[in-house]
Write an enzyme that holds these catalytic residues in place. Structure first.
Site, short mmCIF file in Angstrom:
data_model
loop_
_atom_site.label_atom_id
_atom_site.label_comp_id
_atom_site.label_asym_id
_atom_site.label_seq_id
_atom_site.Cartn_x
_atom_site.Cartn_y
_atom_site.Cartn_z
N VAL A 1 0.84 -1.18 0.00
CA VAL A 1 0.00 0.00 0.00
C VAL A 1 0.88 1.24 0.00
CG1 VAL A 1 -1.79 1.29 1.21
CG2 VAL A 1 -1.80 -1.20 1.30
N ASP B 1 -12.34 -7.13 7.43
CA ASP B 1 -11.31 -6.61 8.34
C ASP B 1 -11.83 -5.36 9.05
OD1 ASP B 1 -7.78 -5.67 8.00
OD2 ASP B 1 -8.91 -6.53 9.65
#
Length: 926
Positions: free
Chosen positions: A679, A786
């Site tokens: 990321v 998540d």
């Protein structure tokens, strides 16, 4: 000579063809549509037939009349209808391209991804327009201002702008459209109050303003809309009361002002709504008694007054509701008995009166005069027996009577009620045997008879309940009997709870037990050994056998259960050593204490294991590591040789970039070098900063991953971080996320920002709305996967939470081949499992927010904390004093959290119910 003539002839033909094509393309309406096509993003190639076809086109006929979505007049000289709905189109809509369509009667661009401001040219120049549908897009900014020109659309009859992203007030100029019959501005983020001018429509029949951000008082002028048959103005946040003038709408058939923050009482003038079929006023702050006059609306089919502060009794005038199918009075403060007139209603099929203060007995004729399908009177103070004929019409499928004072035996007629799906009778004083014959209940899936005084044991044919997934008989101390021999083989049984029931005998063999997830049998008289065959129960998550007389050792094969998180074998007669696998050690000391002949970590130590066993384990580990390393290197080599060409997919909100544009923004033409982390951030050519996530495609899973990403990109909601697009080749995918607004996570906010109750409530509700959208409004459902504070983001100014990282865990399951991409059942099972984890994590998140981060991942621990201690802690952390009326709200939210973190999945609410319960007054899940 002959060849020269042929050359001249060909030249003349091509010259003629050129002029012919030029003349065809020259008509303004065709050219405008071709220009419109060039401005749009058409990823699905829906407009592939939008090109000029030369054969058979006359001098006067328009070339575009044969195109998909285009309809012309009878002479094919002018476009009268343009339907571009559901064509997966995107981009800003150029208004000037529509100016030539002076004869256009219908324009439908719904269910696409158009963005930017809606062009005023369309709204104020197409003077013949009768129908305009721009719903389910992403238009933003203010709705076009009339500037006194509202009359330019004097022929408009139908206007639908549902589900966009407009801002600012509702457009006042629309009230000048005298022929308008349908106005739908719902779900589009309009603010301010409803203009009083909206009471001046002359022909309006359908008005939908629900689901915006409207405030202020509801104007009494709406009572002037005497032609109105359908009004939805709820799901906003008004002030004040319901205008009694609405009682003048004599043609009204449907009225919905639910979830609107209204106070006061139900106007008696509603008795004038003699054609009303549906009345929805739930989730407000309405008080006092239900007016007797309401019973005069004999046309009512659906009446929902739930989740208010209504008091008093059910009016006897309800006897006039001969057409009523739904009666919902749950979550109020009503009292008295359930009148006999309710049992006499011939059309009633759904009765919800739970969570009130009703008492007395249920009418003996309940269920005998109508086809009752769903009865819920739980959490009241009813007493007496269950009416014998409650299923006499043979369609009852849900019966909820829990948390009352019912007594007597369970009627034998329930066993003949073959339509039953769900029975909840817990927390009463029922006695006698369980009369169910499961072979006669083919659809039963949920039974809770816990906390009663039942006897006679568990029915032996329970394994014949082919759809049963939840069975709870716990805390019936005189039940007795033995466990049915084939109990674990019930094909769908997931939760079996029979603690504190005086059950004796041995544990049945664990055969064909792949569905079972929870076994609770504590505090009984069960003997024998725990068979190693329990390891065949591949879905088992919790097994509680504490307080029995089980002997022998603990089977090492229990460690093979991949999902086992809860084990309690305490206070039995077990002996030997606790297996050394970390699964057993992670359960804690309490799981094994009370077995005097049991030793090993975490209890007292036993003799050491042989060195030979340790060596073999070490060798096995080393071999495993080497194999994994070799496989990783081989896979890396294969991937490096098959990267392929890059392609780009854009969603609404992202300019039309190429993959090369995106890759160059990473700082290097080689993507594996430019984005080394999973990321990171990148600046696109226009200066937009985006979040970039890198995904490595595995084992030819590209098409599966891209399909899921596309679904994730089309999931747009105010409480979700926007996925803007992705570029990919055969090896890698780079996913681009919006980074313009989201600068702070919830975890950071809890450390730095204000922690008042109002802020916390808004955050919790926002997260719930985002999860509810993913679970219930996306098809197929998208599990988040998540849910935690670091994946919930905010902008600088507002406190509206946005869920990030949604869907990635499920997508990675597909990518890694953990889920079959072709087996629909397999996929749905994984989706349901991930949804359950979302709900559990949401409950943990609520506790984390309420305690300012002090209770993190506390789901398993909080169950043992006294509720009053937890509430005091939450009140303190939320700055709510002991005399504050907000304590009731805080308590309700805590109760929702406790529901979500229940150990048995069947007892948890779905996200749709959790969102609803956040504003309701009890901790009982249906």
């Amino acid at each position: 000579m002959e060849s020269s003539k042929k050359y001249k002839l060909c030249s003349c033909f091509y010259l003629f063809l050129f002029f012919f094509l030029t003349s065809v393309a020259a008509d303004p309406q065709t050219e405008s549509l071709l220009s419109l096509k060039s401005h749009l993003t058409d990823n699905s190639n829906s407009l592939k037939d939008w090109f000029i076809i030369t054969p058979g086109v006359s001098d006067k006929a328009l070339a575009c009349c044969s195109w998909s979505g285009v309809r012309c007049n009878q002479a094919s000289t002018s476009v009268v209808s343009l339907d571009l709905s559901s064509k997966n189109l995107a981009g800003d809509l150029p208004g000037n391209e529509f100016l030539v369509f002076t004869d256009l009667l219908e324009l439908n661009i719904s269910d696409n991804s158009f963005s930017g401001e809606f062009p005023a040219e369309i709204f104020f120049n197409l003077t013949n327009l009768r129908s305009l549908d721009i719903s389910r897009n992403n238009f933003s900014g203010p709705f076009p201002d009339g500037n006194g020109n509202g009359s330019s659309l004097k022929n408009l009859i139908f206007l639908d702008a549902l589900s966009n992203s407009f801002s600012g007030p509702l457009p006042i100029h629309l009230s000048q459209l005298e022929n308008l019959k349908v106005l739908n501005l719902a779900g589009s983020y309009f603010t301010g109050s409803i203009p009083s001018q909206y009471g001046s429509f002359k022909s309006l029949e359908f008005l939908h303003l629900g689901g915006n951000l409207l405030s202020g008082h509801i104007p009494q002028e709406l009572g002037n809309l005497t032609t109105l048959t359908h009004m939805e103005i709820g799901y906003n946040s008004y002030q004040g009361v319901i205008p009694w003038q609405i009682g003048y709408l004599s043609e009204l058939k449907y009225l919905d002002i639910a979830g609107a923050n209204l106070s006061g009482f139900i106007p008696k003038h509603f008795s004038n709504l003699t054609k009303l079929e549906s009345l929805f006023l739930f989730k407000n702050h309405l008080s006092k008694e239900i007016p007797w006059e309401l019973g005069q609306i004999t046309s009512l089919v659906n009446l929902d007054l739930s989740d208010n502060h209504l008091s008093g009794t059910i009016p006897e005038s309800f006897a006039g509701f001969k057409n009523l199918r739904l009666l919902n009075l749950m979550y109020n403060e009503m009292s008295g008995t359930l009148p006999e007139v309710i049992a006499q209603l011939p059309s009633l099929d759904t009765l919800f009166i739970w969570n009130n203060y009703f008492s007395g007995s249920l009418p003996k004729s309940l269920g005998m005069n109508s086809k009752l399908r769903w009865v819920d009177v739980s959490t009241n103070s009813f007493q007496g027996e269950i009416p014998q004929g409650i299923c006499s019409r043979g369609v009852l499928y849900k019966l909820m009577l829990f948390s009352n004072n019912f007594t007597g035996t369970l009627p034998q007629s329930l066993s003949n009620c073959s339509t039953l799906v769900r029975i909840r009778l817990e927390d009463n004083s029922f006695s006698g045997v369980i009369p169910f014959s499961f072979s006669q209940l083919p659809d039963i899936s949920y039974i809770d008879l816990s906390r009663n005084r039942l006897t006679g044991g568990i029915p032996l044919d329970i394994s014949k309940a082919t759809k049963l997934d939840y069975f709870n008989i716990s805390n019936n101390p005189e039940l007795g009997g033995k466990l049915p021999p084939h109990i674990w083989s019930a094909p769908r049984l997931q939760n079996f709870s029979a603690s504190s029931c005086s059950i004796s005998g041995r544990l049945p063999e664990f055969a064909s037990c792949k569905s079972i997830t929870v076994i609770e049998l504590s505090n009984n008289n069960i003997s024998g050994m725990l068979s190693p065959t329990v390891s065949t129960c591949g879905s088992l998550q919790k097994i509680d056998l504490a307080g029995n007389s089980i002997t022998g050792g603990i089977p090492e094969r229990l460690a093979k259960l991949p999902h086992l998180t809860g084990l309690d074998l305490s206070h039995n007669n077990l002996s030997g050593s606790i297996p050394s696998d970390k699964v057993f050690q992670s359960m804690g000391k309490h799981a094994y204490e009370g077995n005097k002949n049991l030793c090993g970590v975490p209890l007292k130590s036993c003799s050491a294991y042989s060195s030979r066993k340790l060596v073999s384990v070490a060798v096995a580990c080393l071999v495993s590591i080497l194999l994994i390393l070799a496989a990783t290197l081989a896979l890396y080599y294969i991937r490096q040789r098959s990267q392929g060409q890059w392609k780009m997919v854009s969603f609404a909100g992202l300019p039309h970039f190429t993959a090369d544009d995106v890759l160059r923004s990473f700082g290097s033409p080689e993507p594996t070098e430019s984005v080394p982390a999973s990321v990171s951030k990148a600046v696109l050519p226009t200066g937009i900063t985006v979040i970039v996530r890198k995904i490595e495609l595995l084992d030819k899973k590209k098409s599966v991953v891209l399909n899921v990403l596309t679904q994730m990109g089309n999931a747009r909601h105010v409480n979700l971080v926007r996925l803007l697009g992705f570029c990919y080749n055969n090896h890698l995918v780079y996913v681009l996320y919006d980074n313009n607004l989201h600068t702070e996570t919830l975890a950071e906010k809890m450390r730095t920002k204000k922690k008042d109750w109002a802020t916390k409530k808004k955050i919790i509700n926002g997260v719930a709305k985002g999860l509810c959208f993913l679970h219930h409004e996306c098809y197929p459902a998208i599990p988040h996967g998540d849910v935690r504070s670091t994946n919930i983001l905010f902008d600088d100014d507002k406190m509206e939470p946005c869920l990030g990282e949604f869907g990635f865990k499920y997508m990675q399951h597909l990518n890694k081949g953990l889920v079959s991409s072709t087996a629909n059942t397999d996929q749905m099972n994984v989706i349901r499992a991930e949804q359950q984890k979302d709900i559990y994590n949401f409950g943990q998140l609520i506790l984390e927010v309420l305690t300012n981060g002090k209770l993190m991942n506390a789901g398993g621990l909080i169950q043992n904390k006294p509720k009053d201690v937890l509430l005091r802690e939450v009140y303190t952390e939320s700055e709510v004093s002991s005399s504050d009326f907000k304590q009731g709200e805080v308590k309700r939210v805590v109760e929702v959290a406790l529901l979500c973190i229940r150990s048995n999945q069947s007892g948890r609410p779905c996200m749709e119910d959790a969102l609803k319960f956040l504003s309701e007054a009890d901790n009982r899940f249906k």
